[in-house]
Design a protein around this motif. Sequence first.
Motif, short mmCIF file in Angstrom:
data_model
loop_
_atom_site.label_atom_id
_atom_site.label_comp_id
_atom_site.label_asym_id
_atom_site.label_seq_id
_atom_site.Cartn_x
_atom_site.Cartn_y
_atom_site.Cartn_z
N ASN A 1 45.71 -34.80 36.00
CA ASN A 1 45.76 -36.25 35.94
C ASN A 1 46.63 -36.63 34.74
O ASN A 1 46.18 -36.61 33.60
N LEU A 2 47.89 -36.95 34.99
CA LEU A 2 48.83 -37.26 33.92
C LEU A 2 48.60 -38.64 33.33
O LEU A 2 49.04 -38.92 32.22
N GLY A 3 47.93 -39.52 34.08
CA GLY A 3 47.76 -40.88 33.63
C GLY A 3 49.07 -41.64 33.72
O GLY A 3 50.04 -41.19 34.33
N THR A 4 49.13 -42.80 33.08
CA THR A 4 50.35 -43.61 33.11
C THR A 4 51.17 -43.47 31.84
O THR A 4 52.23 -44.07 31.72
N ASP A 5 50.68 -42.69 30.89
CA ASP A 5 51.44 -42.44 29.66
C ASP A 5 52.21 -41.13 29.84
O ASP A 5 51.66 -40.05 29.70
N LEU A 6 53.49 -41.26 30.14
CA LEU A 6 54.34 -40.09 30.37
C LEU A 6 55.17 -39.75 29.14
O LEU A 6 56.12 -38.98 29.22
N SER A 7 54.80 -40.30 27.99
CA SER A 7 55.60 -40.13 26.78
C SER A 7 55.62 -38.70 26.26
O SER A 7 56.50 -38.34 25.48
N ASN A 8 54.67 -37.88 26.69
CA ASN A 8 54.66 -36.48 26.25
C ASN A 8 55.00 -35.52 27.39
O ASN A 8 54.76 -34.33 27.30
N ASP A 9 55.56 -36.06 28.46
CA ASP A 9 55.97 -35.25 29.61
C ASP A 9 57.48 -35.26 29.73
O ASP A 9 58.15 -36.16 29.21
N HIS A 10 58.03 -34.28 30.43
CA HIS A 10 59.48 -34.24 30.64
C HIS A 10 59.93 -35.56 31.26
O HIS A 10 59.29 -36.08 32.16
N PRO A 11 61.04 -36.12 30.79
CA PRO A 11 61.51 -37.37 31.39
C PRO A 11 61.88 -37.19 32.86
O PRO A 11 62.32 -36.11 33.27
N VAL A 12 61.68 -38.23 33.64
CA VAL A 12 61.98 -38.22 35.07
C VAL A 12 62.68 -39.52 35.45
O VAL A 12 62.75 -40.45 34.65
N SER A 13 63.18 -39.56 36.67
CA SER A 13 63.85 -40.74 37.22
C SER A 13 65.04 -41.16 36.36
O SER A 13 65.23 -42.33 36.05
N PHE A 14 65.84 -40.16 35.96
CA PHE A 14 67.07 -40.45 35.23
C PHE A 14 68.23 -39.73 35.90
O PHE A 14 68.06 -38.68 36.50
N THR A 15 69.40 -40.30 35.78
CA THR A 15 70.61 -39.72 36.36
C THR A 15 71.03 -38.49 35.57
O THR A 15 71.14 -38.54 34.34
N TYR A 16 71.22 -37.40 36.29
CA TYR A 16 71.70 -36.14 35.69
C TYR A 16 73.07 -35.87 36.30
O TYR A 16 73.18 -35.47 37.44
N ASP A 17 74.10 -36.13 35.54
CA ASP A 17 75.45 -35.93 36.04
C ASP A 17 76.33 -35.32 34.96
O ASP A 17 75.86 -35.02 33.85
N GLY A 18 77.60 -35.12 35.27
CA GLY A 18 78.52 -34.53 34.32
C GLY A 18 78.64 -35.33 33.04
O GLY A 18 78.76 -34.77 31.95
N ALA A 19 78.59 -36.66 33.15
CA ALA A 19 78.69 -37.51 31.96
C ALA A 19 77.51 -37.26 31.03
O ALA A 19 77.68 -37.18 29.80
N LEU A 20 76.31 -37.13 31.58
CA LEU A 20 75.14 -36.84 30.75
C LEU A 20 75.27 -35.46 30.12
O LEU A 20 75.00 -35.30 28.92
N ALA A 21 75.67 -34.47 30.89
CA ALA A 21 75.82 -33.11 30.36
C ALA A 21 76.83 -33.10 29.21
O ALA A 21 76.60 -32.45 28.18
N THR A 22 77.90 -33.83 29.36
CA THR A 22 78.93 -33.90 28.31
C THR A 22 78.39 -34.62 27.08
O THR A 22 78.56 -34.16 25.95
N ALA A 23 77.74 -35.76 27.29
CA ALA A 23 77.21 -36.54 26.16
C ALA A 23 76.15 -35.76 25.40
O ALA A 23 76.09 -35.82 24.17
N ASP A 24 75.32 -35.01 26.12
CA ASP A 24 74.25 -34.25 25.48
C ASP A 24 74.76 -33.00 24.80
O ASP A 24 74.35 -32.67 23.69
N GLY A 25 75.64 -32.28 25.47
CA GLY A 25 76.18 -31.05 24.92
C GLY A 25 75.28 -29.83 25.06
O GLY A 25 75.70 -28.72 24.79
N GLY A 26 74.05 -30.04 25.47
CA GLY A 26 73.12 -28.93 25.62
C GLY A 26 72.59 -28.80 27.03
O GLY A 26 71.56 -28.15 27.25
#
Length: 166
Positions: free
Chosen positions: A87-112
């Motif tokens: 039961n994760l509850g509604t506080d996802l602040s300590n869980d892996h982020p979800v519902s975000f775009t993962y594309d080449g621009a993100l990979a480049t901006a992050d570098g990791g």
Amino acid sequence: QAWNASGEICIVCHTPHNALSTLVPLWNHATTATAAFTLYTSTTLNALPGQPAGATKACLSCHDGTVALSNFGGVTTGTNPITGAANLGTDLSNDHPVSFTYDGALATADGGLVAPASASLVVTGIPLYGAKVECASCHNVHSNAFDPFLRASNAASALCLKCHIK
């Protein structure tokens, strides 16, 4: 089990007729309608997570504790949410982020991060959903070959290293 008196494994999530939503194919479970989720944040996060959507919202229909496990088939029959660590509850602040775009621009901006192979795949075995990371990117609800329903072993962080270079 009490929440699935019919004993039909698939019916809790899927139905061949009269699906309740288009979150995932033939979805048969009541969904979280009004919950607002506290999202993961970090000063090092380059992604922009949004409120859970798509496949993640389907997962949270059971795992946020706001919808009973027995609320499927269009019928509200109970108040028995998942309990314990599931039961994760509604506080996802300590869980892996979800519902975000993962594309080449993100990979480049992050570098990791690994540059994704396509809008539907980070690397073999790690899917994206509409170019987004969702719960199902790492978890496969149809196979528990790698507990807890992971898409690959996480021994020595192997699953994490499919996306993260760090």
